[in-house]
Scaffold this motif. Sequence first.
Motif, PDB file in Angstrom:
ATOM      1  N   LEU A 247       0.681  -1.148   0.179  1.00  0.00           N
ATOM      2  CA  LEU A 247       0.074  -0.125   0.135  1.00  0.00           C
ATOM      3  C   LEU A 247       0.824   1.283   0.072  1.00  0.00           C
ATOM      4  O   LEU A 247       0.837   2.067  -0.927  1.00  0.00           O
ATOM      5  CB  LEU A 247      -0.983  -0.170   1.366  1.00  0.00           C
ATOM      6  N   TRP A 248       1.685   1.469   0.965  1.00  0.00           N
ATOM      7  CA  TRP A 248       2.750   2.582   1.401  1.00  0.00           C
ATOM      8  C   TRP A 248       3.565   2.837  -0.129  1.00  0.00           C
ATOM      9  O   TRP A 248       3.937   3.976  -0.388  1.00  0.00           O
ATOM     10  CB  TRP A 248       3.109   2.636   2.316  1.00  0.00           C
ATOM     11  N   SER A 249       4.042   1.568  -0.832  1.00  0.00           N
ATOM     12  CA  SER A 249       4.812   1.960  -1.844  1.00  0.00           C
ATOM     13  C   SER A 249       4.112   2.175  -3.202  1.00  0.00           C
ATOM     14  O   SER A 249       4.631   2.255  -4.405  1.00  0.00           O
ATOM     15  CB  SER A 249       5.802   0.524  -1.993  1.00  0.00           C
ATOM     16  N   GLY A 250       2.928   2.518  -3.110  1.00  0.00           N
ATOM     17  CA  GLY A 250       2.052   2.609  -4.329  1.00  0.00           C
ATOM     18  C   GLY A 250       1.851   1.645  -5.409  1.00  0.00           C
ATOM     19  O   GLY A 250       1.229   1.690  -6.330  1.00  0.00           O
ATOM     20  N   VAL A 251       1.891   0.301  -4.805  1.00  0.00           N
ATOM     21  CA  VAL A 251       1.607  -0.643  -5.801  1.00  0.00           C
ATOM     22  C   VAL A 251       0.345  -0.816  -6.169  1.00  0.00           C
ATOM     23  O   VAL A 251      -0.068  -0.902  -7.433  1.00  0.00           O
ATOM     24  CB  VAL A 251       1.882  -2.153  -5.032  1.00  0.00           C
ATOM     25  N   PHE A 252      -0.668  -0.749  -5.354  1.00  0.00           N
ATOM     26  CA  PHE A 252      -2.190  -0.493  -5.598  1.00  0.00           C
ATOM     27  C   PHE A 252      -2.455   0.821  -6.543  1.00  0.00           C
ATOM     28  O   PHE A 252      -3.242   0.610  -7.355  1.00  0.00           O
ATOM     29  CB  PHE A 252      -3.242  -0.487  -4.121  1.00  0.00           C
ATOM     30  N   GLU A 253      -1.592   1.756  -6.445  1.00  0.00           N
ATOM     31  CA  GLU A 253      -1.880   3.067  -7.388  1.00  0.00           C
ATOM     32  C   GLU A 253      -1.380   2.596  -8.709  1.00  0.00           C
ATOM     33  O   GLU A 253      -2.073   2.839  -9.550  1.00  0.00           O
ATOM     34  CB  GLU A 253      -1.292   3.994  -6.748  1.00  0.00           C
ATOM     35  N   ARG A 254      -0.338   2.000  -8.853  1.00  0.00           N
ATOM     36  CA  ARG A 254       0.496   1.559  -9.970  1.00  0.00           C
ATOM     37  C   ARG A 254      -0.133   0.630 -10.793  1.00  0.00           C
ATOM     38  O   ARG A 254      -0.135   0.585 -12.185  1.00  0.00           O
ATOM     39  CB  ARG A 254       1.950   1.344  -9.801  1.00  0.00           C
ATOM     40  N   HIS A 255      -1.065  -0.422 -10.036  1.00  0.00           N
ATOM     41  CA  HIS A 255      -1.575  -1.497 -10.668  1.00  0.00           C
ATOM     42  C   HIS A 255      -2.996  -1.650 -10.046  1.00  0.00           C
ATOM     43  O   HIS A 255      -3.356  -2.575  -9.145  1.00  0.00           O
ATOM     44  CB  HIS A 255      -0.688  -2.692 -10.163  1.00  0.00           C
ATOM     45  N   PRO A 256      -3.804  -0.797 -10.593  1.00  0.00           N
ATOM     46  CA  PRO A 256      -5.259  -0.671 -10.137  1.00  0.00           C
ATOM     47  C   PRO A 256      -6.031  -1.783 -10.115  1.00  0.00           C
ATOM     48  O   PRO A 256      -7.025  -2.101  -9.582  1.00  0.00           O
ATOM     49  CB  PRO A 256      -5.932   0.536 -10.872  1.00  0.00           C
ATOM     50  N   GLY A 257      -5.659  -2.721 -11.313  1.00  0.00           N
ATOM     51  CA  GLY A 257      -6.330  -4.012 -11.681  1.00  0.00           C
ATOM     52  C   GLY A 257      -5.948  -5.091 -10.391  1.00  0.00           C
ATOM     53  O   GLY A 257      -6.500  -6.322 -10.594  1.00  0.00           O
ATOM     54  N   LEU A 258      -4.890  -4.868  -9.616  1.00  0.00           N
ATOM     55  CA  LEU A 258      -4.521  -5.903  -8.819  1.00  0.00           C
ATOM     56  C   LEU A 258      -5.430  -5.997  -7.586  1.00  0.00           C
ATOM     57  O   LEU A 258      -5.803  -5.145  -6.988  1.00  0.00           O
ATOM     58  CB  LEU A 258      -2.850  -5.698  -8.523  1.00  0.00           C
ATOM     59  N   LYS A 259      -5.516  -7.414  -7.108  1.00  0.00           N
ATOM     60  CA  LYS A 259      -6.300  -7.594  -6.020  1.00  0.00           C
ATOM     61  C   LYS A 259      -5.577  -8.367  -5.048  1.00  0.00           C
ATOM     62  O   LYS A 259      -4.574  -9.246  -5.548  1.00  0.00           O
ATOM     63  CB  LYS A 259      -7.781  -8.659  -6.309  1.00  0.00           C
ATOM     64  N   PHE A 260      -5.628  -8.037  -3.804  1.00  0.00           N
ATOM     65  CA  PHE A 260      -4.663  -8.597  -2.972  1.00  0.00           C
ATOM     66  C   PHE A 260      -5.669  -8.881  -1.803  1.00  0.00           C
ATOM     67  O   PHE A 260      -6.562  -8.131  -1.349  1.00  0.00           O
ATOM     68  CB  PHE A 260      -3.914  -7.635  -2.404  1.00  0.00           C
ATOM     69  N   GLY A 261      -5.097 -10.158  -1.056  1.00  0.00           N
ATOM     70  CA  GLY A 261      -5.957 -10.625   0.218  1.00  0.00           C
ATOM     71  C   GLY A 261      -4.923 -11.094   1.126  1.00  0.00           C
ATOM     72  O   GLY A 261      -4.111 -11.715   0.894  1.00  0.00           O
ATOM     73  N   VAL A 262      -5.406 -11.320   2.485  1.00  0.00           N
ATOM     74  CA  VAL A 262      -4.810 -11.789   3.464  1.00  0.00           C
ATOM     75  C   VAL A 262      -5.786 -12.963   3.981  1.00  0.00           C
ATOM     76  O   VAL A 262      -6.943 -12.656   4.460  1.00  0.00           O
ATOM     77  CB  VAL A 262      -4.573 -10.895   4.677  1.00  0.00           C
ATOM     78  N   ALA A 263      -5.200 -14.259   3.999  1.00  0.00           N
ATOM     79  CA  ALA A 263      -5.922 -15.330   4.431  1.00  0.00           C
ATOM     80  C   ALA A 263      -5.541 -15.878   5.823  1.00  0.00           C
ATOM     81  O   ALA A 263      -4.483 -15.967   6.137  1.00  0.00           O
ATOM     82  CB  ALA A 263      -5.826 -16.266   3.529  1.00  0.00           C
ATOM     83  N   GLU A 264      -6.796 -16.477   6.581  1.00  0.00           N
ATOM     84  CA  GLU A 264      -6.603 -17.257   7.738  1.00  0.00           C
ATOM     85  C   GLU A 264      -5.581 -16.547   8.668  1.00  0.00           C
ATOM     86  O   GLU A 264      -4.959 -17.019   9.425  1.00  0.00           O
ATOM     87  CB  GLU A 264      -5.933 -18.543   7.295  1.00  0.00           C
ATOM     88  N   SER A 265      -6.050 -15.235   8.871  1.00  0.00           N
ATOM     89  CA  SER A 265      -5.338 -14.228   9.488  1.00  0.00           C
ATOM     90  C   SER A 265      -6.364 -13.562  10.528  1.00  0.00           C
ATOM     91  O   SER A 265      -5.952 -12.385  11.118  1.00  0.00           O
ATOM     92  CB  SER A 265      -4.264 -13.404   9.163  1.00  0.00           C
ATOM     93  N   GLY A 266      -7.567 -13.779  10.433  1.00  0.00           N
ATOM     94  CA  GLY A 266      -8.758 -13.126  10.996  1.00  0.00           C
ATOM     95  C   GLY A 266      -8.904 -11.502  10.251  1.00  0.00           C
ATOM     96  O   GLY A 266      -8.046 -11.246   9.612  1.00  0.00           O
ATOM     97  N   CYS A 267      -9.813 -10.858  10.870  1.00  0.00           N
ATOM     98  CA  CYS A 267      -9.938  -9.398  10.313  1.00  0.00           C
ATOM     99  C   CYS A 267     -10.040  -8.479  11.652  1.00  0.00           C
ATOM    100  O   CYS A 267     -10.130  -7.212  11.414  1.00  0.00           O
ATOM    101  CB  CYS A 267     -10.832  -9.309   9.495  1.00  0.00           C
ATOM    102  N   TRP A 268      -9.670  -8.991  12.907  1.00  0.00           N
ATOM    103  CA  TRP A 268     -10.047  -8.213  13.979  1.00  0.00           C
ATOM    104  C   TRP A 268      -8.892  -7.160  14.026  1.00  0.00           C
ATOM    105  O   TRP A 268      -9.240  -6.130  14.633  1.00  0.00           O
ATOM    106  CB  TRP A 268      -9.764  -9.067  15.218  1.00  0.00           C
ATOM    107  N   TRP A 269      -7.803  -7.176  13.448  1.00  0.00           N
ATOM    108  CA  TRP A 269      -6.804  -6.263  13.407  1.00  0.00           C
ATOM    109  C   TRP A 269      -6.609  -5.052  12.355  1.00  0.00           C
ATOM    110  O   TRP A 269      -6.092  -4.141  12.695  1.00  0.00           O
ATOM    111  CB  TRP A 269      -5.416  -6.913  13.224  1.00  0.00           C
TER     112      TRP A 269
END
Length: 432
Positions: A247-269
């Motif tokens: 996020l902070w290095s601009g990957v999502f800005e440079r690649h707006p078609g990229l989808k990224f997820g985090v698995a089996e780590s909950g979402c409480w954080w």
Amino acid sequence: MSDVRSDPYLIVSSDCHAGLPTEQYRPYLESRFHRDFDDFLAGQGRRREEMTRLGVRNEAFADTWFKDNEEGLRGGWDSAQRLRELDGDGVAAEVVFPDADAVDSRTAAPFGVGLGLSGDQDPELGMAGAQAHNRWLAEFVGGHADNAARHCGVALLPITAEPAKVVAEIHRARESGLGALMIPSMWVDKKPYHDRRYDPVWAAAAETGMPVVTHSGAAPRHEYGDHLGIYVSEVTWWPARPLWFLLWSGVFERHPGLKFGVAESGCWWLPNQLWFMDRLYLGAHGGKKLSPFAELKRPPSEYLDRQIFICATNTKRRELAQRYEIGVDNILWGSDFPHPEGTWPATRAWLAKTFHDIPVAETRRILGLAAADVFGFDTEKLAPIARRIGPSPAELGQCEDQSAVEASWARSREVGRHWLTEHDFPVLGASS
């Protein structure tokens, strides 16, 4: 007119696991790696003994688990048994990660590149093991045309290898029928994910429409000794860490078609993390001494809603209570089949206990429709399966008077992300 309490749910588990008994991967591995594979197999017993010594493996639990669930556990690699288990749980479709056995590691991918995929693996062996698993998985999820719509296979991707080889494996995996990519949570001594060397990889993932996912499992276990509380306290932190690197290095800005997820780590954080990152970007006092965040063109929460998702396995009540801060469409439920820390084989009862007072429309998104959007499932093909096996809202104990249910959550929904809506933080004695 359909009855909101009788229409079955179309459930998609965003986190399930499959893998061959390790020795059976040999036909999927290039022959030049067979000698290394023999060495890897020879060390399995030693690794299991070490896990037992450290307390990571509970021998009494393992014996009971395999005895009580022998038939169902075959669904880790037997497709017919797998469909029976999915049907029993009411799960119409699944996202398939590696390592069916999370107790004894008897279905580990070659050279430990399954859930333990990390940046410290030998680059050549790591890619060879990943490709062996990916070849088998493509056969497994696509082997029965009538049921192929029910599975999205996740290709293992040792992203710290030479970029051209990584990009080639993305395209090979996509052409073989796999639908997502699992990258290491830890890069160890390799370049971290803000490095531009990975840009061709992010571009290829976006081009092929394959979501990139990290998964809980890898951690610096050599640091913990037998202090398992330390391991458990931070094992879900490692797969989340790449999110803010990207996020902070601009990957999502440079690649707006990229989808990224985090698995089996909950979402409480995520709510507090999101609150902190948004405030930092929007000019919180503590961030003013830092350089401008030139790589970002919008607040972190906007990237979250556009490109990021959380495969929140075994989602907890506390996490559902935070769904308006996280974003309802950003939470993808998972059963973790066939791991013992998941909801299988009692998923239906677990769903009733957890979702009984959640609005039906939101439940439909969290339990399946959001995952269908992210991973590209064909809901029209899944609809007949859902009608046959899916639990109904009534079976989950959800109230027929949905207007009353909606009203009970109205204040939380209105507050939402309180740092953006300028509502008071909904906790007594606290403020935004």
